[in-house]
Each structure stands twice: as structure tokens, then as C-alpha cells.
Write a protein that holds these residues in place. Structure first.
Motif, PDB file in Angstrom:
ATOM      1  N   LEU A 126       0.863  -1.327  -0.485  1.00  0.00           N
ATOM      2  CA  LEU A 126      -0.144  -0.286  -0.121  1.00  0.00           C
ATOM      3  C   LEU A 126       0.474   0.630  -0.071  1.00  0.00           C
ATOM      4  N   ALA A 127       2.050   1.056  -0.726  1.00  0.00           N
ATOM      5  CA  ALA A 127       2.763   2.211  -0.678  1.00  0.00           C
ATOM      6  C   ALA A 127       1.992   3.673  -1.772  1.00  0.00           C
ATOM      7  N   ASN A 128       1.510   2.805  -2.616  1.00  0.00           N
ATOM      8  CA  ASN A 128       0.432   3.817  -2.977  1.00  0.00           C
ATOM      9  C   ASN A 128      -0.098   4.767  -2.698  1.00  0.00           C
ATOM     10  N   MET A 129      -1.101   4.298  -0.950  1.00  0.00           N
ATOM     11  CA  MET A 129      -1.881   4.816  -0.447  1.00  0.00           C
ATOM     12  C   MET A 129      -1.298   5.655   0.166  1.00  0.00           C
ATOM     13  N   VAL A 130       0.029   5.736   0.370  1.00  0.00           N
ATOM     14  CA  VAL A 130       0.889   6.318   1.483  1.00  0.00           C
ATOM     15  C   VAL A 130       1.112   7.663   0.543  1.00  0.00           C
ATOM     16  N   ILE A 131       1.139   7.812  -0.135  1.00  0.00           N
ATOM     17  CA  ILE A 131       1.484   8.709  -1.712  1.00  0.00           C
ATOM     18  C   ILE A 131       0.556   8.966  -1.772  1.00  0.00           C
ATOM     19  N   LEU A 132      -0.806   8.809  -1.418  1.00  0.00           N
ATOM     20  CA  LEU A 132      -1.910   9.853  -1.947  1.00  0.00           C
ATOM     21  C   LEU A 132      -2.579  10.680  -0.371  1.00  0.00           C
ATOM     22  N   LYS A 134      -0.381  11.894   1.723  1.00  0.00           N
ATOM     23  CA  LYS A 134       0.880  12.841   0.667  1.00  0.00           C
ATOM     24  C   LYS A 134       0.055  13.757   0.269  1.00  0.00           C
ATOM     25  N   CYS A 135      -0.262  13.173  -1.125  1.00  0.00           N
ATOM     26  CA  CYS A 135      -0.668  14.140  -1.750  1.00  0.00           C
ATOM     27  C   CYS A 135      -2.257  14.625  -1.700  1.00  0.00           C
ATOM     28  N   ILE A 136      -3.124  13.959  -0.811  1.00  0.00           N
ATOM     29  CA  ILE A 136      -4.582  15.089  -0.192  1.00  0.00           C
ATOM     30  C   ILE A 136      -3.859  16.618   0.367  1.00  0.00           C
ATOM     31  N   VAL A 169      -3.646   3.179   5.714  1.00  0.00           N
ATOM     32  CA  VAL A 169      -2.492   4.115   5.354  1.00  0.00           C
ATOM     33  C   VAL A 169      -2.806   5.368   4.913  1.00  0.00           C
ATOM     34  N   LEU A 170      -3.629   5.221   4.555  1.00  0.00           N
ATOM     35  CA  LEU A 170      -4.118   6.933   3.422  1.00  0.00           C
ATOM     36  C   LEU A 170      -3.925   7.900   4.373  1.00  0.00           C
ATOM     37  N   ASP A 171      -3.918   7.856   5.782  1.00  0.00           N
ATOM     38  CA  ASP A 171      -3.787   8.666   7.070  1.00  0.00           C
ATOM     39  C   ASP A 171      -2.495   9.012   7.720  1.00  0.00           C
ATOM     40  N   ALA A 172      -1.964   8.075   7.137  1.00  0.00           N
ATOM     41  CA  ALA A 172      -0.637   8.380   7.882  1.00  0.00           C
ATOM     42  C   ALA A 172       0.217   8.386   7.098  1.00  0.00           C
ATOM     43  N   GLY A 173       0.346   8.576   5.625  1.00  0.00           N
ATOM     44  CA  GLY A 173       1.168   9.382   4.813  1.00  0.00           C
ATOM     45  C   GLY A 173       0.399  10.698   4.611  1.00  0.00           C
ATOM     46  N   TYR A 174      -0.838  11.020   4.828  1.00  0.00           N
ATOM     47  CA  TYR A 174      -1.043  13.049   5.503  1.00  0.00           C
ATOM     48  C   TYR A 174      -0.625  13.071   6.143  1.00  0.00           C
ATOM     49  N   GLU A 175      -0.642  12.216   7.343  1.00  0.00           N
ATOM     50  CA  GLU A 175       0.645  12.740   8.864  1.00  0.00           C
ATOM     51  C   GLU A 175       2.137  13.269   8.010  1.00  0.00           C
ATOM     52  N   LEU A 176       2.112  12.449   7.394  1.00  0.00           N
ATOM     53  CA  LEU A 176       4.225  12.408   7.236  1.00  0.00           C
ATOM     54  C   LEU A 176       4.713  13.907   6.607  1.00  0.00           C
TER      55      LEU A 176
END
Lengths: 176, 354, 249
Positions: A126-132, A134-136, A169-176
Motif C-alpha cells: 500500500l505504498a501507493n496509498m501512503v503517497i496519495l 501525502k498528495c491530498i 495508511v492514507l492517514d499515515a501518508g497524510y501525516e508524514l
């Protein structure tokens, strides 16, 4: 407003799905959208990319010449597209797999540990979701909740059990 | 408002065909049209229809011939090399006055060529392909939604004029996803197929589906009757989209995805103070000759932009008929002309006129 | 006055174009008699080939389609799949079925397509004036093998029934001949069974009919019959090559 996003990486990293999710979220929120994949033998093991346009007005060409946003999940993809990104645009790349991006003061460049973050969360695909996520955060094309709503509708029933993990995972990406 | 779905062009087209009452599909695998066949294979059995993978493109088009001759709404799809193989059958279908829908998701050629988007089958589609004097109605969608609406219309046009209709797209249109809806699609009253070979039931004289006429006079008569229908098609079925063309410095003529790139160019040139218009033929045959002639009254120059070495440009020149200069810009082999390249071409044209 | 002999209803009341002595007329009549006897004319759709029998669409009273060269089994497939309760037959020669249309023949059989094929084998291309056929015999003189069929360049004759007997989808394959009255009767029986199979949904049936071509063989009809018996029959033995009902023949 029109946002042009290129997502690129290896086949198998969920590039096309991530792009589809962005387009789908755009559609659900009343935008004009287009999703254009690269196709052909390169999809198996080679690089894959797709172009997503989200706009308030009718979309002319679905081909992106100068992306506002580049989401790069491997080195070759970053090299291929980083010079094309517009002034004031955004590049998000996976620093787990890519050493560094070219310096460019005109572009907002974020290297994030997408793959490692995903692995730490027991979600190595789900690295793609991490990136998404962050993108948001970096682009404001939608809110994170709008993206999650779209994800819920887009995920096939057979994978519904994975919905919560994807959101985390999306949330985690958002918080990075 | 009708619910929108995000679908690939190829799949949306297949769905539209089934909704238009097409219950028979005969195909053979080839990239980049595979999604059409795969979608049909999955969905046809659920509506009591049939997807059949034939042993070759040659067999597939002849299965279409048989089914169309028996009065069914029937479709096949392929990509360039496969359409070459089907061209024999298409000539027979045209010569026997049978309605059907043929999809060409064009790829770069000649020969095996490549699999990336191209428009190099324009001549084949609009000027023949197979042998003999015949035409297909050729529809060129530019969006996923148009792939749906033109597919629905294709079956009605085919039935109305008893002729094969080709939908010509490319890999880009086939593979891309856009929002699409299936409500309020065009629908016409079409004539009953009294000529079809469905069995006489001992109630009528036999019907014969045939394109063989050994006597020249008889063959000419059949061909001329068909010609009259072609004239009707030319009168009734031309479709074209014209944007910003009046008094334009340069009018781009382009179809399919190229026309969308042209619209991007139009926006880019506006910022530079150059007025660019776009004429987008939606029917490649019949070609929008009159519309282009009309535009030529006020526009200063034309630029045909194609993913080919220059095919449609010949029809553009015939339509403009010397009134204004007609230029060509194209890339081929699967390369798509970029907006920057086209802008540069337009600047050259405008520069030369000053 | 009582009629003692008449055309079958399924045979159109027109004169045929076939050469004197040609056996296509007999085979047409057998097919038409069978259609009459089975009472299926109203739901039968025939497919004519390219070859001498190209005008077959004028000779049968049922609905007819004319196929491109070799494509009759594909056309028949389209018809059968479009009109499910129809009875569909093709009438094809050796060049049409076993040269240019080999793929369509084999794959219709492989699909077990529920159709009936009447395959007329006279070992020569008739309509184009007597060229080598895929079924021409080794050493046979034709316009395109003026020194006899030479295996080093033209290879060997194709035995269609034997070949198709290996295809699982085929239900019934029989080779017959129309060289004398007993064989004509047997041919009719086979043709009838091939149509009955289709009515019963049993699948792909093909009847190969050994036939003569006096014109292009350059012989009288009598000599042709003799030539068929002495030269073709040893290469193409008559008999049932497959009958799913009876097990393998």
C-alpha cells in the motif's frame, strides 16, 4: 481550476489503481475527470504510469504535457517526468526507493518513506496509498474524507475487509 | 441526473452495444481492443447473448455476415492488422447490404506495426479497405461518452441504410477512463428486416443474401441502388463539431483524441493572441465537406493534424477546394503530436502569412 | 393423370447451369428430398460456396446465403447462432472446404457446431477451369499440374473425413459416392442422418460425397464414373469415419 496529475512507478505498485481512485473521487465530487494509462508490454515488470486530470471545466486533451503534480514511486519514473512539472507544482516521491530528486526551487518537492511506512504498518503493497495521503495534504484537490468515501465505493466487495487498513495508511501518508 | 460511472472506453462501448440490443459478438484477440472482447465474454451470457472467439479474424467477420444476414444485431471488434484480414468479409457484407457494427481500435502500422494509438487506417476505413465500390459509415468518437452514444447510434444507422458501420477509435480512447452515463442514448425507429434469412416458415418466398451478380447490368443496378442510399447517408448523417472557427487565423481539422489535443492548442494559442478554431469530423464518412467549405469562407488557413503521414488532409483539401491554404502536421507509428509541437506549427503558418 | 415423378419441393423450378454429366444435380436433389421428407424447408437456411455450386442459392427453395470462398462454415455458425431453431447446411466443394476454408471447417467441427455440411469432392477445381484441388490425386493431371501432381512441390491429397475423425467436436462423418444407384441410395441415407442429427441437436455432421467432373477431367461421364471407382475410391475409401452414437467407426 484544473489539476493534472501523473502517477508513475513499477507495474504492481498500484499506480493505476491510485490514479483511478483520484479520478473516481473527482467524479463523485462533480468534477470533470479523465484517467489515461500507459499500456502495452511495459506494464509487466516495467514502468507503469497514468495521467489523471481533475477539472471544473470540460477536459480538452487527456494527455498531460506539464503535470501540476507528479507522484513517483521509482527512480526511472521520477527522472522521466520531474523536469516537466510546472512552476509551483508538486513532486512527491518514495524516498524508500529513490535516493533524491533534482533540486528545483520552483517546485514543492517531498520525499517520503512510502514503502517503509507501508511495511511498518503490515501493508507492504500500500505504498501507493501512503503517497496519495501525502498528495491530498500537499495539493488540496480533495479532503482526505472525500478520498476515503471514494475508496469505499471503488473497492470491490471481495476486498472490503481491507478498507480500514487502506484508510489507516492514507492517514499515515497524510501525516508524514 | 443519471448515475455516472467511471469506465474504460472499450468497456463502455461494449456495454453500449449490448444495451442497443446487440446479442451476438464474434471476435479474435488483438491488442489494444482486448477489453471489448473480454467485457463481452463476461456479460453476454448474462443477457442471453453470445460471445464467440473465432479461429481468426477472417472467420469472425464471416460469422458476422451470417448472423447479420439472419437479421441479428451483431458486432465485431479488432485492431488494424485484424481489420485488414476482415476487409474481405466487410466487402461482402457491404455488397450484400447487411447491417452490422465493426470496431477498429487503430494501432500504428503498416504490417504488425505497434500497439500505440494511431490514425493510419483512415484511408482503409473511408476509401474502401476491401475491394469494390462501397462505403462504411465511419464514426470517430473523441470521448468515452461519445464511444457510448455513437455505438448506440451505429446500430440504428446500420439498420436504417442496410450497411456496415465502423467505429474508429484508438488505443488511447479504448484504454482511458472517463465518467459515462447510459441514460437517454439516441434511438431511432428502424425498418423491419424483411430481407433476412430466418427461414421461410413456408409463408413467404425465399430470401437470398448475396453479392454475386454475373450479369453486368444486374450488378450495376444493385450497385446504383446502393449508391442512392449512400447519397441519403451523405445528406442525413454528417456529424461535425466546430469550435471558434469563424475568422480564425488557423483552423485545425482533427478527429478523435487528436481533436481534444487540438482544443488544448486552441486554449494555448489564445493566450498568445492567435485565434485557432477546431473542426472535428465525427463522421469520417460521410465527410463534413460542406461544413469545412463554409468555414473556409472566413478562416485564413487550415491545418490537418493526424496520427498518420497525412491521410484525412486529402479530404480537407478537397473540401477547402483551393480557397485557403491547407497544411498538414502529423506523427505516426504510435507517437501522438504534442500541443507544443502543434503550437509551433501554427506559429510557423501565422508567421508565413504576415 | 397421376404424377409418377416430380421435383422435390425444396428444389427450385429453374434449370441448373451444371455441365452435362455432372453429379452436382444428383446431390442437390438428394439434399432437397431429405429437406422435404424431414419437413424442415421453412426453417432451413442454406449456405452456398464459391466454386461450381456457387449458384446453389438459386436451386434450393429455402432461405439461402452466399458465402465468400471457404467461409461457409463461419457464415453457417453466424446464422445458426442468430436463429437458434433453424436448420443450417453448407454445400461446399473440395477447394472451398479443404484448401482456402480448411480453418473454418476444422474449427466449426471443433466447436461441435450443430450444422450439416455437404462436401462434394471431385478432386479438381471446376469453376475456374480444372486446376489442382487439395484432394487431387498424386500424379493427377490438371491445368496447374500439367505433368501430374508432384508430391515434391504439391504434396499429398487431404483426406477430410479421416482428418476430422480426430476432432472431438465432430459428431458424424461419412464418405459416400454417387457413382451408381446403390451408392446414391446410401448417400441419401447419410445425408438424411446428417440433417436428422442437427434436428436432434447432436452436433457437427459432414457428408463427403465423391463426385465426378467429366468436363475438367476430360472424360465422358461413363469414363468418369470408372475413373472415380478405380482411382479415387482406393485413396478415399467409402464408409463411416465417425459416429458418436455408435462409438468410433
Amino acid at each position: 481550476m484544473t489539476t493534472q496529475i501523473i502517477l508513475a512507478g513499477f507495474g504492481g505498485q498500484g499506480i493505476l489503481f491510485a490514479g483511478k481512485l483520484l479520478a473516481y473521487a473527482g467524479m463523485l465530487n462533480g468534477k470533470e475527470v479523465s484517467w489515461l494509462p500507459s499500456y502495452g508490454p511495459e506494464m509487466r515488470g516495467g514502468t507503469a504510469n497514468c495521467s489523471v486530470i481533475i477539472s471544473d471545466t470540460q477536459i480538452a486533451s487527456p494527455i498531460i504535457q506539464k503535470p501540476d503534480v507528479l507522484l513517483a514511486l521509482n527512480g526511472p519514473s521520477l527522472e522521466k517526468f520531474e523536469d516537466a512539472v510546472v512552476k509551483g507544482g508538486t513532486i512527491i516521491y518514495d524516498s524508500s526507493l529513490i535516493a533524491s530528486a533534482k533540486e528545483n526551487a520552483d517546485v514543492n518537492i517531498c520525499g517520503i518513506d512510502a514503502t517503509e511506512t507501508a511495511i511498518r504498518m503490515d501493508a507492504k503493497t500500500l505504498a501507493n496509498m501512503v503517497i496519495l495521503g501525502k498528495c491530498i495534504k500537499e495539493t488540496n484537490v480533495f479532503t482526505i474524507d472525500q478520498l476515503k468515501d471514494a475508496l469505499k465505493k471503488l473497492m470491490p466487495p471481495s476486498k472490503a475487509a481491507l478498507y480500514d487498513l487502506n484508510c489507516k495508511v492514507l492517514d499515515a501518508g497524510y501525516e508524514l | 441526473m443519471a448515475e455516472k460511472m467511471l469506465m474504460k472506453g472499450n468497456e463502455a462501448m461494449a456495454e453500449a452495444a449490448m444495451r442497443a440490443g446487440c446479442k451476438l459478438f464474434f471476435g479474435y484477440p488483438i491488442t489494444p481492443q482486448t477489453e471489448v472482447a473480454a467485457y463481452m465474454a463476461k456479460k453476454m451470457p448474462k443477457i442471453g447473448g453470445l460471445f464467440m472467439q473465432a479461429e481468426s479474424e477472417v472467420a469472425a467477420i464471416n460469422m458476422v455476415y451470417g448472423a447479420a444476414g439472419a437479421g441479428a444485431r451483431v458486432m465485431t471488434s479488432s485492431s488494424s492488422p485484424g481489420i485488414s484480414l476482415k476487409s474481405e468479409g466487410i466487402s461482402y457484407i457491404a455488397g450484400s447490404d447487411l447491417p452490422c457494427v465493426i470496431v477498429n481500435i487503430v494501432r500504428g502500422g503498416p504490417g504488425l506495426g505497434g500497439i500505440q494509438p494511431a490514425q493510419s487506417d483512415y484511408f482503409q476505413a473511408t476509401k474502401g479497405g476491401g475491394h469494390g465500390d462501397y462505403h462504411l459509415v465511419v464514426l470517430a468518437p473523441a470521448s468515452v461518452q461519445e464511444m457510448v452514444s455513437l455505438t448506440a447510434e451505429a446500430f440504428d444507422i446500420a439498420d436504417t441504410y442496410r450497411m456496415p458501420v465502423m467505429i474508429m477509435g484508438d488505443g488511447m480512447l479504448g484504454q482511458m477512463m472517463e465518467p459515462v452515463e447510459f441514460e437517454n442514448l439516441p434511438k431511432r425507429e428502424v425498418p423491419e428486416k424483411t430481407w433476412a434469412t430466418t427461414g421461410t416458415q413456408m409463408k413467404r418466398k425465399k430470401n437470398i443474401v448475396n453479392s454475386l451478380y454475373i450479369e453486368p447490368d444486374a450488378l450495376e443496378k444493385m450497385n446504383n441502388e446502393r449508391l442512392e442510399r449512400y447519397e441519403l447517408v451523405k445528406k442525413n448523417e454528417v456529424k461535425v463539431e466546430t469550435v471558434n472557427a469563424e475568422n480564425a487565423d488557423v483552423v485545425i481539422v482533427a478527429y478523435g483524441v487528436m481533436a481534444r489535443v487540438a482544443k488544448t492548442v486552441m486554449q494555448m494559442m489564445e493566450e498568445k493572441g492567435i485565434k485557432v478554431g477546431v473542426v472535428r469530423p465525427i463522421t469520417l464518412w460521410p465527410f463534413p465537406t460542406e461544413e469545412i467549405a463554409k468555414v473556409a469562407e472566413s478562416a485564413k488557413a487550415f491545418l490537418s493534424v493526424e496520427m498518420s503521414q497525412g491521410q484525412m488532409v486529402e479530404d480537407v483539401r478537397l473540401a477547402v477546394n483551393g480557397k485557403k491554404p491547407v497544411y498538414f502536421y502529423g506523427r505516426n507509428g504510435g507517437v501522438v503530436p504534442s500541443p507544443d509541437e502543434i503550437c509551433a506549427e501554427i506559429e510557423k503558418i501565422v508567421g508565413g502569412m504576415k | 393423370m397421376a404424377k409418377v415423378f416430380e421435383k422435390p419441393h425444396a428444389l427450385s423450378d429453374v434449370s441448373m447451369h451444371y455441365c452435362p454429366g455432372c453429379t452436382h444435380g444428383i446431390i442437390h436433389r438428394l439434399v432437397a428430398e431429405v429437406i422435404d421428407e424431414l419437413g424442415i424447408e421453412g426453417r432451413t437456411i442454406g449456405v452456398a460456396p464459391v466454386g461450381c455450386s456457387v449458384f446453389a442459392y438459386n436451386y434450393f427453395e429455402c432461405d439461402m446465403q452466399e458465402a465468400a470462398h471457404g467461409r461457409a462454415p463461419a457464415v453457417a455458425t453466424g446464422i445458426k447462432r442468430a436463429v437458434k431453431d433453424s436448420i443450417v447446411f453448407t454445400y461446399q466443394g473440395d477447394g472451398d472446404l479443404a484448401a482456402i476454408g480448411t480453418a473454418e471447417t476444422v474449427h466449426a467441427a471443433a466447436r461441435g457446431e450443430n450444422i450439416t455440411i455437404i462436401f462434394v469432392n471431385n478432386a479438381i477445381y471446376g469453376m475456374t477451369g480444372g486446376q489442382m484441388a487439395p484432394t487431387s490425386l498424386v500424379g493427377q493431371v490438371t491445368q496447374t499440374t500439367p505433368y501430374g501432381r508432384d508430391t515434391s512441390t504439391q504434396g499429398y491429397p487431404i483426406r477430410v473425413c479421416e482428418m476430422l475423425s480426430q476432432v472431438e467436436g465432430a459428431a458424424y462423418l461419412e464418405r459416400v459416392a454417387v457413382n451408381n444407384i446403390p451408392n446414391i441410395r446410401k448417400a441419401k441415407k447419410a445425408i438424411k442422418k446428417a440433417f436428422q442429427n442437427q434436428i436432434d441437436g447432436k452436433g457437427f455432421s459432414l457428408i463427403e460425397v465423391l463426385s465426378i467432373c467429366p468436363t475438367n477431367w476430360g472424360m465422358s461421364p461413363q469414363e468418369s464414373m470408372k475413373w472415380l471407382e478405380e482411382n479415387m475410391m482406393p485413396v478415399y475409401p467409402l464408409g463411416v469415419y465417425k459416429d458418436k452414437e455408435q462409438g468410433e467407426a
